[in-house]
Design an enzyme around this catalytic site. Structure first.
Site, PDB file in Angstrom:
ATOM      1  N   CYS A   1       1.008  -1.349   0.112  1.00  0.00           N
ATOM      2  CA  CYS A   1       0.155   0.126  -0.046  1.00  0.00           C
ATOM      3  C   CYS A   1       0.877   1.235   0.114  1.00  0.00           C
ATOM      4  O   CYS A   1       1.550   1.415   0.889  1.00  0.00           O
ATOM      5  CB  CYS A   1      -0.667  -0.082   1.017  1.00  0.00           C
ATOM      6  SG  CYS A   1      -1.850   1.465   1.280  1.00  0.00           S
ATOM      7  N   GLY A   2       0.825   1.956  -1.320  1.00  0.00           N
ATOM      8  CA  GLY A   2       1.813   3.204  -1.237  1.00  0.00           C
ATOM      9  C   GLY A   2       1.451   4.181  -0.605  1.00  0.00           C
ATOM     10  O   GLY A   2       2.397   4.990   0.284  1.00  0.00           O
TER      11      GLY A   2
ATOM     12  N   CYS B   1      -4.797   6.311  -4.198  1.00  0.00           N
ATOM     13  CA  CYS B   1      -4.237   4.864  -4.153  1.00  0.00           C
ATOM     14  C   CYS B   1      -2.721   5.269  -4.626  1.00  0.00           C
ATOM     15  O   CYS B   1      -2.436   5.622  -5.712  1.00  0.00           O
ATOM     16  CB  CYS B   1      -4.847   3.729  -5.072  1.00  0.00           C
ATOM     17  SG  CYS B   1      -4.132   2.149  -5.086  1.00  0.00           S
TER      18      CYS B   1
HETATM   19  N1  LIG Z   1      -6.412  -2.225  -2.298  1.00  0.00           N
HETATM   20  C1  LIG Z   1      -5.169  -2.592  -2.508  1.00  0.00           C
HETATM   21  C2  LIG Z   1      -4.154  -2.431  -1.297  1.00  0.00           C
HETATM   22  C3  LIG Z   1      -3.967  -0.973  -0.664  1.00  0.00           C
HETATM   23  C4  LIG Z   1      -3.534   0.049  -2.016  1.00  0.00           C
HETATM   24  C5  LIG Z   1      -3.142   1.376  -1.352  1.00  0.00           C
HETATM   25  N2  LIG Z   1      -4.437   2.198  -1.436  1.00  0.00           N
HETATM   26  C6  LIG Z   1      -2.265   2.270  -1.842  1.00  0.00           C
HETATM   27  O1  LIG Z   1      -2.196   3.269  -1.613  1.00  0.00           O
HETATM   28  O2  LIG Z   1      -1.436   1.760  -2.745  1.00  0.00           O
HETATM   29  C7  LIG Z   1      -4.830  -4.111  -2.860  1.00  0.00           C
HETATM   30  O3  LIG Z   1      -5.594  -4.990  -2.551  1.00  0.00           O
HETATM   31  O4  LIG Z   1      -4.037  -4.580  -3.795  1.00  0.00           O
END
Ligand SMILES: N[C@@H](CCC[C@H](N)C(=O)O)C(=O)O
Length: 290
Positions: free
Chosen positions: A86-87, A219
């Site tokens: 999660c970035g 994200c």
């Molecule tokens: N929902 C994603 C994991 C989280 C990603 C995140 N919000 C980000 O900032 O990269 C998954 O299941 O891959």
């Protein structure tokens, strides 16, 4: 461990919000059902995900990274599912550790299921994460919303993404459910889906439907996937030009700056905010455990 004193913090990175649960010795049991309850925006604390903060040496999935990174980000989506990376979360995770005096000023390494990430915290508070190289499997696909569909590019930033360039972000609709991506066999573990429009030279805007969390306001891995896909589309692939390329990526919750280098390394820069600290009511947690 007794459930009487479980501390939590609430934070966000470009409004991708997280419940942070410090648990250095990995003493807590956090099954998916309990994580989902904690992340529930009405019945719980509320968040797009949960950052379980554990010493790498204390977690079976991170022990072999302990020599490189003292802390492991055990990341969970809002539905309790586990993700590799999660970035936005890793920036908030690093900010929490520094604010709590658990790490030196300036920078640290964070272990994740997607490998060890180097994090640099600038004096102005902006945080840059070396996200590693994107993988671009040959398979592409199609993303559909209602009657519309678009070709999508498969980009893996440790976690899977399908990136679709569209004419208008409103065409993504309300994103209340996951947009189908076909062929589904390309993503056996599910996928995060990004819808992207151009705003100017090396400047894009996006919306995202996250696997395990629904539509979120940002994200970080998604923004990296989008910048990497845009560079291939725009003929600015650094592996071809020999030059780094930087994209500004606007999201509903803020802006991230993504730079890809000629060796494929991707850097992501953005803010991280801690909003509140508290204690989880032990009776509520016991009830959540069922
Ligand atoms: N929902 C994603 C994991 C989280 C990603 C995140 N919000 C980000 O900032 O990269 C998954 O299941 O891959």
């Amino acid at each position: 461990m007794s459930t009487s004193q479980i501390a939590f913090l609430k934070g966000h990175g470009t409004e991708n919000d997280f419940v942070i649960v410090p648990d250095p010795d990995n003493a807590l049991t956090l099954p998916a059902s309990v994580v989902a309850r904690i992340c529930d925006r009405r019945a719980g604390i509320g968040g797009d995900g949960l950052l379980h903060v554990v010493r790498s040496a204390a977690h079976p999935e991170a022990r072999d990274m302990a020599a490189e990174a003292e802390w492991f980000m055990d990341y969970r989506n809002a539905d309790g599912s586990i993700a590799e990376m999660c970035g936005n979360g890793v920036r908030v995770f690093a900010h929490h550790l520094q604010r709590a005096g658990m790490v030196e000023q300036g920078g640290l390494a964070v272990a994740t299921r997607g490998g060890v990430k180097q994090v640099h915290i600038a004096k102005d508070g902006d945080i840059t994460v070396s996200m590693g190289r994107a993988l671009l499997p040959e398979e592409s696909g199609t993303v559909a919303v209602g009657e519309r569909s678009w070709p999508s590019r498969n980009v893996n930033m440790g976690n899977p993404h399908a990136v679709a360039f569209v004419d208008d972000l409103a065409h993504a609709g309300d994103l209340l459910s996951a947009p189908p991506v076909s062929p589904a066999t390309v993503y056996p573990e599910g996928v995060n889906v990004e819808f992207v429009v151009d705003r100017g030279p090396r400047h894009v805007a996006m919306r995202v439907h996250e696997r395990g969390s629904g539509e979120t306001r940002s994200c970080g891995t998604g923004a990296c996937a989008v910048a990497v896909a845009a560079a291939r589309r725009d003929g600015t692939d650094p592996a071809v030009t020999g030059l780094p390329v930087t994209y500004r990526v606007d999201l509903p919750g803020g802006t991230l700056t993504i730079t890809e280098h000629p060796d494929g390394a991707v850097d992501m820069t953005g803010a991280a905010v801690i909003v509140a600290e508290g204690t989880i009511d032990p009776a509520w947690l016991e009830a959540a455990r069922g």
